[in-house]
Scaffold this active site. Sequence first.
Site, PDB file in Angstrom:
ATOM      1  N   MET A 182     -68.269  72.066 -64.524  1.00  0.00           N
ATOM      2  CA  MET A 182     -67.947  73.259 -63.726  1.00  0.00           C
ATOM      3  C   MET A 182     -66.867  72.843 -62.738  1.00  0.00           C
ATOM      4  O   MET A 182     -67.080  72.704 -61.534  1.00  0.00           O
ATOM      5  CB  MET A 182     -69.214  73.772 -63.031  1.00  0.00           C
ATOM      6  CG  MET A 182     -70.125  74.528 -63.977  1.00  0.00           C
ATOM      7  SD  MET A 182     -71.787  74.743 -63.326  1.00  0.00           S
ATOM      8  CE  MET A 182     -72.517  73.198 -63.774  1.00  0.00           C
TER       9      MET A 182
ATOM     10  N   MET B 248     -73.201  81.187 -70.460  1.00  0.00           N
ATOM     11  CA  MET B 248     -73.896  81.105 -69.167  1.00  0.00           C
ATOM     12  C   MET B 248     -74.746  82.360 -69.011  1.00  0.00           C
ATOM     13  O   MET B 248     -74.255  83.480 -69.122  1.00  0.00           O
ATOM     14  CB  MET B 248     -72.898  81.026 -68.007  1.00  0.00           C
ATOM     15  CG  MET B 248     -72.202  79.682 -67.854  1.00  0.00           C
ATOM     16  SD  MET B 248     -73.310  78.259 -67.697  1.00  0.00           S
ATOM     17  CE  MET B 248     -74.232  78.645 -66.208  1.00  0.00           C
TER      18      MET B 248
ATOM     19  N   HIS C 284     -71.725  69.302 -68.602  1.00  0.00           N
ATOM     20  CA  HIS C 284     -71.267  70.666 -68.323  1.00  0.00           C
ATOM     21  C   HIS C 284     -70.318  70.592 -67.135  1.00  0.00           C
ATOM     22  O   HIS C 284     -70.755  70.408 -66.002  1.00  0.00           O
ATOM     23  CB  HIS C 284     -72.501  71.542 -68.030  1.00  0.00           C
ATOM     24  CG  HIS C 284     -72.185  72.950 -67.675  1.00  0.00           C
ATOM     25  ND1 HIS C 284     -73.127  73.813 -67.156  1.00  0.00           N
ATOM     26  CD2 HIS C 284     -71.030  73.669 -67.757  1.00  0.00           C
ATOM     27  CE1 HIS C 284     -72.571  74.993 -66.943  1.00  0.00           C
ATOM     28  NE2 HIS C 284     -71.293  74.931 -67.291  1.00  0.00           N
TER      29      HIS C 284
ATOM     30  N   MET D   2     -70.008  69.518 -60.786  1.00  0.00           N
ATOM     31  CA  MET D   2     -69.436  70.640 -60.011  1.00  0.00           C
ATOM     32  C   MET D   2     -68.430  70.111 -59.002  1.00  0.00           C
ATOM     33  O   MET D   2     -68.671  69.076 -58.365  1.00  0.00           O
ATOM     34  CB  MET D   2     -70.541  71.359 -59.237  1.00  0.00           C
ATOM     35  CG  MET D   2     -71.650  71.876 -60.098  1.00  0.00           C
ATOM     36  SD  MET D   2     -72.879  72.679 -59.052  1.00  0.00           S
ATOM     37  CE  MET D   2     -74.087  73.146 -60.273  1.00  0.00           C
TER      38      MET D   2
HETATM   39  C1  DX5 Z   1     -76.136  76.170 -63.116  1.00  0.00           C
HETATM   40  C2  DX5 Z   1     -76.215  74.979 -64.030  1.00  0.00           C
HETATM   41  C3  DX5 Z   1     -77.513  74.850 -64.745  1.00  0.00           C
HETATM   42  C4  DX5 Z   1     -78.720  74.737 -63.867  1.00  0.00           C
HETATM   43  C5  DX5 Z   1     -79.795  75.517 -64.548  1.00  0.00           C
HETATM   44  O1  DX5 Z   1     -74.868  76.495 -62.842  1.00  0.00           O
HETATM   45  O2  DX5 Z   1     -75.202  75.009 -64.991  1.00  0.00           O
HETATM   46  O3  DX5 Z   1     -77.500  73.847 -65.748  1.00  0.00           O
HETATM   47  O4  DX5 Z   1     -79.173  73.445 -63.607  1.00  0.00           O
HETATM   48  O5  DX5 Z   1     -80.901  75.592 -63.742  1.00  0.00           O
HETATM   49  P1  DX5 Z   1     -82.104  76.584 -64.043  1.00  0.00           P
HETATM   50  O6  DX5 Z   1     -82.608  76.224 -65.422  1.00  0.00           O
HETATM   51  O7  DX5 Z   1     -83.055  76.275 -62.966  1.00  0.00           O
HETATM   52  O8  DX5 Z   1     -81.575  77.981 -64.004  1.00  0.00           O
HETATM   53 ZN    ZN Z   2     -75.343  73.615 -66.707  1.00  0.00          ZN
END
Ligand code: DX5
Ligand code: ZN
Length: 231
Positions: A67, A136, A65, A36
Amino acid sequence: MNILAPSLLGCDFTNLESQIKAVEEAGAQYLHLDVMDGLFVPSISFGMPVIASLRRCTDMVFDVHMMVRDPERYVQAMKEAGADLVCFHQEACVHLDRTINQIKELGMKAGVALNPATPISVLDCILDQVDQVLIMTVNPGFGGQEYIPYTLKKVRTLRKAVTERGLSLDIQVDGGVTLENCHLFLEAGANVIVAGSAVFRGDAGENARALMTVLQEREKRVQEENTCGQI
Ligand code: DX5
Ligand code: ZN
């Protein structure tokens, strides 16, 4: 194949190695690494140096992932850090086609992620080029949220489109998945399940094993149904 991707964001960061070993031994195939930038999403997590260190302690598939705004800036660095799959957001990237090619040319799998409110039709032209689509199921940025119910419909629609077009890409869901609701995502057509708090809150090994059982049982049932259908 159904795949469990524990999201490291949910873990206790003082104890990374032992928690990774616990989920690996439980049979989880991917390690989901949430990067992130504090711009695309409000929070900042971790980046290349952490991923490169983790690469030395496990052979799990690194599912990154991103972001991050303009993710193409980091594709090369992610490869060097040890990523196997780079999944970036459609909303954060102007040149989707070019970025997918960039990832694949470096020998990694390419995934595109969609926020809850982004329709899957934005992927029509590039669906046959990606290895994974990430739907998502929460607004990205934080772990521990509840899934948004309408996202299940997106998973169903995408699975139908993938089947109709004869494609074999993976459909990943991320956000709010628990042991109790996991079957809903599988039934809708997802086959890569990300779980952060559901794995790392409590005993990671035990939680991952319980989720793996749900994934494997579902896979077995589908295989049996397909075999029956062919007779
Ligand atoms: C949130 C992330 C997820 C997060 C999911 O933006 O992309 O990967 O870690 O966490 P849970 O499973 O706790 O919702
Ligand atoms: Zn994620």
